[in-house]
Design a protein around this motif. Structure first.
Motif, PDB file in Angstrom:
ATOM      1  N   CYS A   9      12.698-127.523  13.460  1.00 51.13           N
ATOM      2  CA  CYS A   9      12.885-127.639  12.200  1.00 51.13           C
ATOM      3  C   CYS A   9      12.545-129.204  11.539  1.00 51.13           C
ATOM      4  CB  CYS A   9      14.601-127.435  12.430  1.00 51.13           C
ATOM      5  SG  CYS A   9      15.600-127.037  10.745  1.00 51.13           S
ATOM      6  N   SER A  10      12.280-129.224  10.435  1.00 50.51           N
ATOM      7  CA  SER A  10      12.074-130.331   9.875  1.00 50.51           C
ATOM      8  C   SER A  10      12.993-130.845   8.902  1.00 50.51           C
ATOM      9  CB  SER A  10      10.775-129.719   8.645  1.00 50.51           C
ATOM     10  OG  SER A  10      10.236-131.276   7.922  1.00 50.51           O
ATOM     11  N   ILE A  11      13.331-132.168   9.201  1.00 51.66           N
ATOM     12  CA  ILE A  11      14.284-132.381   8.308  1.00 51.66           C
ATOM     13  C   ILE A  11      14.128-134.031   8.217  1.00 51.66           C
ATOM     14  CG2 ILE A  11      16.756-133.458   7.700  1.00 51.66           C
ATOM     15  CD1 ILE A  11      17.525-131.413  10.079  1.00 51.66           C
ATOM     16  N   SER A  19      13.268-135.235  11.798  1.00 53.47           N
ATOM     17  CA  SER A  19      12.921-134.079  12.721  1.00 53.47           C
ATOM     18  C   SER A  19      13.388-133.959  14.341  1.00 53.47           C
ATOM     19  CB  SER A  19      12.197-133.527  12.047  1.00 53.47           C
ATOM     20  OG  SER A  19      11.355-133.081  11.093  1.00 53.47           O
ATOM     21  N   SER A  20      12.692-135.300  14.693  1.00 53.35           N
ATOM     22  CA  SER A  20      12.165-135.543  16.415  1.00 53.35           C
ATOM     23  C   SER A  20      13.648-135.587  17.084  1.00 53.35           C
ATOM     24  CB  SER A  20      11.415-136.026  16.500  1.00 53.35           C
ATOM     25  OG  SER A  20      11.786-136.976  16.373  1.00 53.35           O
ATOM     26  N   ALA A  87      10.595-124.562   9.523  1.00 51.79           N
ATOM     27  CA  ALA A  87       9.488-125.351  10.711  1.00 51.79           C
ATOM     28  C   ALA A  87       8.676-126.312   9.647  1.00 51.79           C
ATOM     29  CB  ALA A  87       8.941-123.877  10.762  1.00 51.79           C
ATOM     30  N   SER A  88       8.036-126.826  11.108  1.00 52.73           N
ATOM     31  CA  SER A  88       7.308-127.938  10.248  1.00 52.73           C
ATOM     32  C   SER A  88       5.998-128.105   9.240  1.00 52.73           C
ATOM     33  CB  SER A  88       7.165-129.351  11.502  1.00 52.73           C
ATOM     34  OG  SER A  88       6.231-128.359  13.048  1.00 52.73           O
ATOM     35  N   GLY A  89       5.784-126.656   9.355  1.00 49.54           N
ATOM     36  CA  GLY A  89       4.424-126.407   8.932  1.00 49.54           C
ATOM     37  C   GLY A  89       4.610-126.146   7.491  1.00 49.54           C
ATOM     38  N   PRO A  96      10.957-121.802   3.650  1.00 45.03           N
ATOM     39  CA  PRO A  96      11.161-122.458   2.050  1.00 45.03           C
ATOM     40  C   PRO A  96      11.451-124.010   2.727  1.00 45.03           C
ATOM     41  CG  PRO A  96      12.363-120.422   3.124  1.00 45.03           C
ATOM     42  CD  PRO A  96      11.362-120.538   3.600  1.00 45.03           C
ATOM     43  N   SER A  97      10.655-124.671   1.456  1.00 47.55           N
ATOM     44  CA  SER A  97      11.727-126.181   2.005  1.00 47.55           C
ATOM     45  C   SER A  97      12.954-126.290   1.134  1.00 47.55           C
ATOM     46  CB  SER A  97      11.195-126.452   1.407  1.00 47.55           C
ATOM     47  OG  SER A  97      10.859-127.285  -0.139  1.00 47.55           O
ATOM     48  N   TYR A  98      14.202-126.611   1.234  1.00 48.86           N
ATOM     49  CA  TYR A  98      15.462-126.759   0.189  1.00 48.86           C
ATOM     50  C   TYR A  98      15.688-128.489   0.074  1.00 48.86           C
ATOM     51  CZ  TYR A  98      16.201-122.371   2.584  1.00 48.86           C
ATOM     52  OH  TYR A  98      16.329-120.584   2.403  1.00 48.86           O
TER      53      TYR A  98
END
Length: 135
Positions: A9-11, A19-20, A87-89, A96-98
């Protein structure tokens, strides 16, 4: 996208990729239910009302520059942008991005017990709409 294991997951918070350090994330949305039942109706009727959202994030603690504590501590009491992707892609229909703003109304500067991993846990109110992008 089929079922998947959530491990990439990307945050980003305030444009900093954290994210890490994330171990758990829950992005929740709801809408008020407004009753529209009137005289003569034989059943209750409803419409959707204002939307609301929260994000809950658990982080592993890190006090270095541009890491969890250094990024979030100065934001307490302010509004800041958050972007979440499954996901980080690249952003796509299946990733999708939110994007939304949150009120940083709480921050566990340090959480843990002897012998445990130091962590931070937050539950932030979303301020405004969530924008979903698929490209």
């Amino acid at each position: 996208m089929a079922e998947f294991m959530l491990n990439d997951c990307s945050i980003t918070v305030n444009s900093v990729d954290l994210s890490s350090y994330v171990t758990s994330v829950t992005l929740s949305q709801s809408a008020d239910t407004l009753e529209t039942t009137a005289m003569g109706d034989n059943a209750r009727t409803f419409i959707g009302g204002l939307t609301n959202g929260t994000i809950d994030i658990d982080f592993n603690a890190d006090f270095a520059a541009s890491k969890t504590e250094a990024t979030i501590y100065p934001l307490v009491g302010t509004s800041t942008a958050v972007v979440v992707k499954p996901a980080s892609g690249s952003v796509s229909a299946t990733n999708p991005s939110y994007t939304f703003n949150v009120i940083v109304n709480e921050w566990d500067t340090l959480n843990g017990s002897i012998g445990e991993l130091a962590t931070h846990s937050v539950s932030w109110q979303i301020a405004g709409a969530i924008t979903k992008a698929t490209s």
